[in-house]
Structures are given as C-alpha cells and as structure tokens.
Write a protein that holds these residues in place. Structure first.
Motif, PDB file in Angstrom:
ATOM      1  N   GLU A 578       0.610  -1.449   0.013  1.00 57.16           N
ATOM      2  CA  GLU A 578       0.257  -0.060   0.070  1.00 57.16           C
ATOM      3  C   GLU A 578       0.686   1.078   0.229  1.00 57.16           C
ATOM      4  OE1 GLU A 578      -0.554  -2.912   2.271  1.00 57.16           O
ATOM      5  OE2 GLU A 578      -2.028  -3.600   1.215  1.00 57.16           O
ATOM      6  N   ARG A 579       2.366   1.201   0.654  1.00 60.84           N
ATOM      7  CA  ARG A 579       2.530   2.309   0.905  1.00 60.84           C
ATOM      8  C   ARG A 579       3.276   2.902  -0.563  1.00 60.84           C
ATOM      9  NH1 ARG A 579       4.332   0.131   5.613  1.00 60.84           N
ATOM     10  NH2 ARG A 579       6.675  -0.016   5.046  1.00 60.84           N
ATOM     11  N   ILE A 580       2.978   1.479  -0.712  1.00 60.69           N
ATOM     12  CA  ILE A 580       4.326   1.721  -2.482  1.00 60.69           C
ATOM     13  C   ILE A 580       2.887   2.484  -3.440  1.00 60.69           C
ATOM     14  CG2 ILE A 580       5.402   0.615  -4.722  1.00 60.69           C
ATOM     15  CD1 ILE A 580       7.319  -1.700  -2.439  1.00 60.69           C
ATOM     16  N   GLN A 581       2.134   1.981  -3.740  1.00 60.81           N
ATOM     17  CA  GLN A 581       1.611   2.268  -4.446  1.00 60.81           C
ATOM     18  C   GLN A 581       1.079   4.289  -4.038  1.00 60.81           C
ATOM     19  OE1 GLN A 581      -2.233   0.282  -3.830  1.00 60.81           O
ATOM     20  NE2 GLN A 581      -1.102  -1.928  -5.262  1.00 60.81           N
ATOM     21  N   LYS A 582       1.151   4.197  -3.169  1.00 66.21           N
ATOM     22  CA  LYS A 582       0.794   5.542  -1.972  1.00 66.21           C
ATOM     23  C   LYS A 582       2.316   6.406  -2.700  1.00 66.21           C
ATOM     24  CE  LYS A 582      -0.063   8.305   1.732  1.00 66.21           C
ATOM     25  NZ  LYS A 582      -0.639   7.779   3.090  1.00 66.21           N
ATOM     26  N   CYS A 583       3.603   6.005  -2.480  1.00 63.84           N
ATOM     27  CA  CYS A 583       4.950   6.809  -2.170  1.00 63.84           C
ATOM     28  C   CYS A 583       5.779   7.249  -3.494  1.00 63.84           C
ATOM     29  CB  CYS A 583       5.221   6.281  -1.551  1.00 63.84           C
ATOM     30  SG  CYS A 583       5.576   6.539  -0.063  1.00 63.84           S
ATOM     31  N   ILE A 584       5.463   5.669  -4.546  1.00 67.22           N
ATOM     32  CA  ILE A 584       5.173   5.462  -5.904  1.00 67.22           C
ATOM     33  C   ILE A 584       5.004   5.549  -6.977  1.00 67.22           C
ATOM     34  CG2 ILE A 584       7.612   4.852  -7.397  1.00 67.22           C
ATOM     35  CD1 ILE A 584       8.568   3.084  -4.573  1.00 67.22           C
ATOM     36  N   SER A 585       4.644   6.426  -7.115  1.00 66.73           N
ATOM     37  CA  SER A 585       4.370   7.248  -8.861  1.00 66.73           C
ATOM     38  C   SER A 585       4.661   6.186  -9.836  1.00 66.73           C
ATOM     39  CB  SER A 585       4.167   8.220  -8.809  1.00 66.73           C
ATOM     40  OG  SER A 585       5.071   8.825  -9.739  1.00 66.73           O
ATOM     41  N   LEU A 586       3.082   6.219 -10.466  1.00 64.69           N
ATOM     42  CA  LEU A 586       2.740   5.010 -12.157  1.00 64.69           C
ATOM     43  C   LEU A 586       4.475   5.472 -12.892  1.00 64.69           C
ATOM     44  CD1 LEU A 586      -0.331   4.027 -13.171  1.00 64.69           C
ATOM     45  CD2 LEU A 586       1.377   3.293 -12.085  1.00 64.69           C
ATOM     46  N   HIS A 587       4.581   6.928 -12.997  1.00 66.25           N
ATOM     47  CA  HIS A 587       5.671   7.137 -14.003  1.00 66.25           C
ATOM     48  C   HIS A 587       7.080   7.310 -13.086  1.00 66.25           C
ATOM     49  CE1 HIS A 587       4.564  10.824 -11.544  1.00 66.25           C
ATOM     50  NE2 HIS A 587       5.259  11.952 -11.908  1.00 66.25           N
ATOM     51  N   LEU A 588       7.302   7.383 -11.628  1.00 64.02           N
ATOM     52  CA  LEU A 588       8.513   7.162 -11.665  1.00 64.02           C
ATOM     53  C   LEU A 588       8.872   5.919 -11.567  1.00 64.02           C
ATOM     54  CD1 LEU A 588      10.681   8.528  -9.897  1.00 64.02           C
ATOM     55  CD2 LEU A 588       9.581   8.296  -7.556  1.00 64.02           C
ATOM     56  N   SER A 589       8.117   4.853 -11.324  1.00 66.76           N
ATOM     57  CA  SER A 589       8.049   3.270 -11.450  1.00 66.76           C
ATOM     58  C   SER A 589       8.379   3.205 -12.412  1.00 66.76           C
ATOM     59  CB  SER A 589       6.537   2.859 -10.951  1.00 66.76           C
ATOM     60  OG  SER A 589       7.056   1.206 -11.322  1.00 66.76           O
ATOM     61  N   TYR A 590       7.650   3.921 -13.763  1.00 63.96           N
ATOM     62  CA  TYR A 590       8.340   3.085 -15.319  1.00 63.96           C
ATOM     63  C   TYR A 590      10.093   3.831 -15.314  1.00 63.96           C
ATOM     64  CZ  TYR A 590       8.290   3.210 -20.121  1.00 63.96           C
ATOM     65  OH  TYR A 590       9.261   3.264 -21.344  1.00 63.96           O
ATOM     66  N   SER A 591      10.190   5.046 -15.330  1.00 59.23           N
ATOM     67  CA  SER A 591      11.487   5.254 -15.008  1.00 59.23           C
ATOM     68  C   SER A 591      11.808   4.909 -14.835  1.00 59.23           C
ATOM     69  CB  SER A 591      11.620   6.931 -14.327  1.00 59.23           C
ATOM     70  OG  SER A 591      10.229   8.035 -15.039  1.00 59.23           O
ATOM     71  N   CYS A 592      12.066   4.247 -13.441  1.00 59.86           N
ATOM     72  CA  CYS A 592      13.490   3.524 -12.762  1.00 59.86           C
ATOM     73  C   CYS A 592      13.652   2.129 -13.730  1.00 59.86           C
ATOM     74  CB  CYS A 592      12.587   3.385 -11.007  1.00 59.86           C
ATOM     75  SG  CYS A 592      12.895   5.061 -10.307  1.00 59.86           S
ATOM     76  N   ARG A 593      12.521   1.468 -13.593  1.00 58.17           N
ATOM     77  CA  ARG A 593      13.213   0.376 -14.224  1.00 58.17           C
ATOM     78  C   ARG A 593      12.822   0.106 -16.003  1.00 58.17           C
ATOM     79  NH1 ARG A 593       7.914  -1.953 -14.766  1.00 58.17           N
ATOM     80  NH2 ARG A 593       6.376   0.028 -14.149  1.00 58.17           N
ATOM     81  N   PHE A 594      12.522   1.280 -16.550  1.00 58.49           N
ATOM     82  CA  PHE A 594      12.935   1.525 -17.968  1.00 58.49           C
ATOM     83  C   PHE A 594      13.642   2.794 -18.620  1.00 58.49           C
ATOM     84  CE2 PHE A 594       8.468  -0.351 -17.662  1.00 58.49           C
ATOM     85  CZ  PHE A 594       8.770  -2.070 -17.779  1.00 58.49           C
TER      86      PHE A 594
END
Length: 594
Positions: A578-594
C-alpha cells in the motif's frame, strides 16, 4: 419373609445378568479398539500419535486382564457373592469411560494433525510465487459475432475433438493483420472454457513487450493447468518444492520440460476430453531472436534432442497458434508433420463477405442504412474485419456538418491502389478527419495551425508507441513535463480525446493508453506508406529517456516508502504494498525500470 428373600435374590441375579452384559459390552469395545490399533501400522510411525497410542495400549492390557480375571470366576454364585457390589460395577464403568476418553483424545489429536497437514499442504500447493503473465489470458471481448465464422470455427472444433494417433497436435492459423485471427482464437477458447476443456489461453501483445511475456509462457500455461487439475497441481508443486529457482526461471526450455512435460507425465490420464491451449498473436512476441526457442519447442526442432516434443504430451492436448505469416514462423513450422496449417486467405471470398456484411449490419443497425449499403461495405472490406470495424466507427461518429451518409460515401469512395493498403487508407481517412484537415483546400486550418496540430500528434503518439509498457494519461502528462522541448509540455488529452476509435484508455485518466490493433502501430511507423502521420520512434525514445532521468532526479529520495528497519524483509513488512502505491507514482516506477 420368604417372599422378601426371593425378591432380593431375584434382584441380585438380574443385577448380575446386567453386569455380565456390561462386561460383554466392554469386551466388544475392547475388541474394536484393538482392531483399530492393529489395522494400520502407519499410525505407530506418526510421532504425534505415539504417546496417546501407548496410553490406549496400556489401558487395553489392563482392561483385558480384568475381563480375564472376571471370567475365571466360573461359578455364578461365587461371582454373585463376590459382587463387591459397587467395586465390579465401578471398575467396568471406569474401564469403559477411560477407553472412551482415550479414543476421544485420539480423535482430537487426529483433528489437530489434519488441520496442521491441511495448512502445510496449502503451503506446499501454493504456486503464487511462480512467474505468471498477468493480463495475457482469455479476452471475451474479442469473440466473433454470433453467427459469423461458422465454417472455420466448426473445422477447428472438429479437429480439437478428433482422436487417433495421426491427428496433428498443433494448428497454426495464419493471415494478414485485420483478418480476425484473434477473434477466432478467443471464440474457441471461450467455447472450451465453458465446457471445462480450456487448458490455457496466452496472448502476446506488441505494446506489452516490456512484460517479457515470451519468458513466461510455459510457467503461465503450467499454472493454468494446475488450477483446473488437482493432480497436475500436486505434480507441479512437487516439481518446484525442491527446485525453487524453477518458479522464476526465464528459460522457457526449462519451463517446458520441468513445469509442463514432466508434471503432466505424472498426472496423465486424469483429464478426459480434449485440453486446448491457445497461443494468440505469436508474431507480437518480439523479434526473431526472442521467439526462436519457443518456435523450436513448438516445432520439435530444439538444438538439444533430449528436449521433449509436443508429442510427449498426453494425446488429448491440442495447441492453437495464431500469427501473421512471418518468415521465421513459417520456416520453423513448414513441413512439421504434427502441425496443421490453416490460412485466413483460404476462406472463400463469398464467405468472408457474408460474415462482414452480418457484422456491419449489426453495427449500423437503426441508423437508416439499407442492405445495399451493407453489401457495399462488406465488399470494400475485402475480408478485413478490422477495416469494417474502423469504417463502422467512422460512420457512427458525429461529424460537424456531415450526415452519416456523407461519412459512408467518404469511406466507400476511397480506392487504394493495393489491397494490402486498405487498412492504411482507412487509418489515413480517420486521422485526417480527427485532425480536421482537408488536404485539397486546407480549409480547416491555416498552415501554421495545421503544422502545430501535426507536431503535437506526432509527439503524443511517439510517446505512446515508444513507452516500454502502456501508461495512463496522468503518467504520460507527468513525464511530458520533463521533455526537453518546451513545445511538448502540453497534456496528451489534446490529442487522444478524439481518438477512441484507434486507441483504448482515452476516456479514463487511470487506464493505460494503447493502440486497439497492431496494424495502427504498423501504419504510423511505416514512412513509405505514411508521410504526414509518420512517427519517428528513435526521437520519441530519446525524449522518453531524458524525461525518465529527470523524473528520477526529482522523484527519488532516501527511504521513499518510510521503512521502519532495513533489516526487515519486505515480505514481513505489513502494509508495504500500500505504501509503494502511495509513495511511488506510476511514472516514477516506469522511469526507474526502463
């Protein structure tokens, strides 16, 4: 007085009779306990049972000794006189109660052991840790319109249900983009799913290449099979219990052999009737190199001859594979005895036209069109269901100053030079209308506004096609704020809001935006057949790379999810997801992974 003595004697004799009956009942109970104790030696091997079984054994011996002693007092009157009246009755009752208590303790222990066993079995059979391709399964929205494609659906169903040693195990359905291969595949999958015969449905998607579905195919198929067959689940759980690395291996050769062939070999014969496995859009699995192992496994041409072939699967397994007739796929499948080839191009033109006519009449029903208009559209489609879908969508859409008949005339009046360009011509018509451009007069926009609109279209579509996985508009907008060119800092809704006939996810800020059909991607990236709307993916990916770096620069911080301790494993941190979804936005997650 004599009467009183006789009455007392009668009561004593009756009491002794009852006592003998009680002893007999105790003896019968003792026999049942002894029989239970000796019927299965496994009980004595269960450590949790040994103590209570020892107590039952001890009590059984004591009880047997009492009965032996009681029976040795042969003279009825001696037994009667020895009646220790309360002593014998109490002893019989005590032995009976103790045996009942010990057996109840045994049953309680069994219940506890069963609960523990069920819990441990649940842990053993829990396959949630195995790699699984989410979102790659059956999509009922892709089914054929009822009453269409009846001949080819019947042929495929008949093949699936065929028995015998010479029945091909694989059916390869090929054809150009837009012919309706996926609709047929998902219709078959839905039919057999409804009767319990679908083993798995696995769909590749060019827009989801970042998911690396080509590395998850057989682990996903194995889990799907395990969900429908308890024996397969036990066999699969056994396979990964002592080889944990198999749960997440990207080696599809290992997946094929260790997660599919060998577990199915242990559970073969447990499923009656055909088991259908659908692999849809194989041509969208990536490049030639990414699917070479998969093709060789399906064709039985693996470089290692020890790798099992499809013919090693149970006889009732059937694979349905759909794809465009790409060179590498055709080369591997050609001439393989157990692969049956069917082409959408072999469907008679009259049959295809009949089915498309049924489709367009259903889509345009109640809009004032007659059979003759439906017939013309069906003829123009030239067998391409995707063209018919686009045409109907264009005609049904509201256009300022134009009637639906005007839109119909615009569709049927286009006559591309080549049949293969039918879809591209339709895309060009729809985009020209969306962008409010009339190339002949430029009446809708001044040259400057037209250039601005086109530049924004290319920028947004470049971002959508260039992302490694589809993103919703909110995330696309967040990344655009970090694009290097200032003129790219606008919301994607300016472009995508009117492209619902070509893109999915345009009506919700939380839904990923992606092309509805792979042919739209082909059209936009084909410079030879498409000039104004051509998308240069290399530029788009350059902008995405810079934006990703800037997103990470502004978004990352130490302990972003507020972990209480770095020594605590993620799996033991409650509420982490739940904290991951709240604290890490989709675009930040995408940028870190790709």
């Amino acid at each position: 007085m004599a009467l009183g003595v006789l009455s007392c004697a009668a009561k004593m004799i009756l009491a002794q009779t009852d006592r003998d009956a009680a002893v007999l009942e105790l003896l019968e109970k003792l026999g049942q306990v002894y029989g239970f104790m000796t019927q299965d030696q496994i009980l004595g091997q269960i450590s949790s049972m040994r103590i209570i079984l020892g107590r039952i054994s001890q009590q059984t011996l004591e009880c047997a000794q009492f009965i032996k002693s009681y029976s040795e007092t042969k003279n009825f009157w001696k037994r009667l006189g020895k009646n220790v009246i309360s002593e014998t009755n109490d002893t019989i009752q005590q032995y009976s109660d103790v045996l009942d208590m010990l057996m109840q303790n045994f049953r309680d222990q069994v219940a506890r052991d069963v609960a523990i066993h069920v819990h441990r079995t649940g842990e053993i059979l829990d396959l949630s840790g195995m790699t699984y391709a989410a979102g790659a399964g059956l999509d009922t929205r892709k089914q054929c319109l009822q009453g269409t494609r009846t001949e080819i659906l019947s042929q495929i169903t008949e093949w699936v249900n065929s028995t015998g040693d010479n029945v091909p195990r694989v059916l390869w359905l090929s054809g150009p983009a837009g012919k309706g291969k996926s609709a047929i595949a998902h219709t078959i999958a839905k039919w057999f799913n409804d009767v319990g015969g679908l083993g798995s449905c696995y769909t590749f998607d060019r827009q989801r290449e970042a998911d690396r579905r080509h590395e998850k195919i057989f682990s996903t198929v194995a889990r799907d099979l395990a969900d429908r067959d308890p024996e397969m689940r036990w066999a699969l759980a056994d396979a990964v219990q002592t080889a944990n690395s198999l749960k997440n291996t990207a080696d599809i050769t290992q997946q094929w052999q260790k997660l599919l062939i060998e577990p199915l070999g242990k559970s073969s014969g447990s499923t009656a009737g055909p088991v259908v496995i659908v692999i849809d859009a194989l041509d969208e699995s990536g490049g030639v190199e990414t699917r070479i192992d998969l093709l060789r496994i399906l064709a039985g041409k693996h470089q290692n001859p020890a790798i099992p072939k499809i013919t090693n699967l149970p006889d009732n397994f059937r694979f349905i594979v759909t794809s465009r007739p790409l060179g590498d796929i055709n080369e591997e499948f050609h001439g393989v005895q157990y692969i049956r080839q069917m082409s959408m191009d072999d469907i008679p033109a009259a049959v295809a036209e009949r089915d498309i006519r049924a489709y367009v009449s259903n889509e345009l029903e109640g809009l004032g069109f007659q059979d003759r208009e439906f017939a013309v559209l069906a003829e123009k489609a030239d067998g391409l269901f995707e063209w018919a879908r686009l045409a109907c969508g264009y005609i049904k859409k509201s256009h300022a100053g134009l009637s639906r008949m005007d839109c119909y005339d615009a569709v049927v009046s286009r006559d591309p030079a080549e049949r293969s360009m039918l879809l591209h011509s339709m895309y060009d018509l729809i985009l020209t209308d969306i962008m409010h451009m009339d190339r002949s007069t430029n009446s809708q926009h001044s040259p400057k506004l037209r250039s601005t609109a086109l530049a924004r279209f290319r920028s947004v579509m470049g971002q959508i096609l260039g992302t490694a996985e589809p993103l919703p508009s909110a995330s696309l907008n967040a990344m655009r704020r970090h694009f290097p060119a200032r003129e790219d800092n606008f919301d994607v809704e300016l472009v995508v809001k009117s492209m619902g006939s070509l893109l999915s996810g345009t009506t919700s800020p939380d839904s990923p935006i992606r092309p509805l059909h792979a042919s739209f991607h082909d059209f936009l990236t084909d410079k030879q057949s498409n000039g104004e709307f051509f998308i240069d993916l290399s530029k788009a990916q350059h902008d995405l790379a810079l934006a990703s770096l800037r997103v990470m620069e502004h978004g990352l911080r130490f302990n972003i999810c507020d972990l209480k301790s770095s020594y605590l494993p993620n799996c033991e941190d409650p509420g982490l997801q739940e904290r991951i979804q709240k604290c890490i936005s989709l675009h930040l997650s995408y940028s870190c992974r790709f």
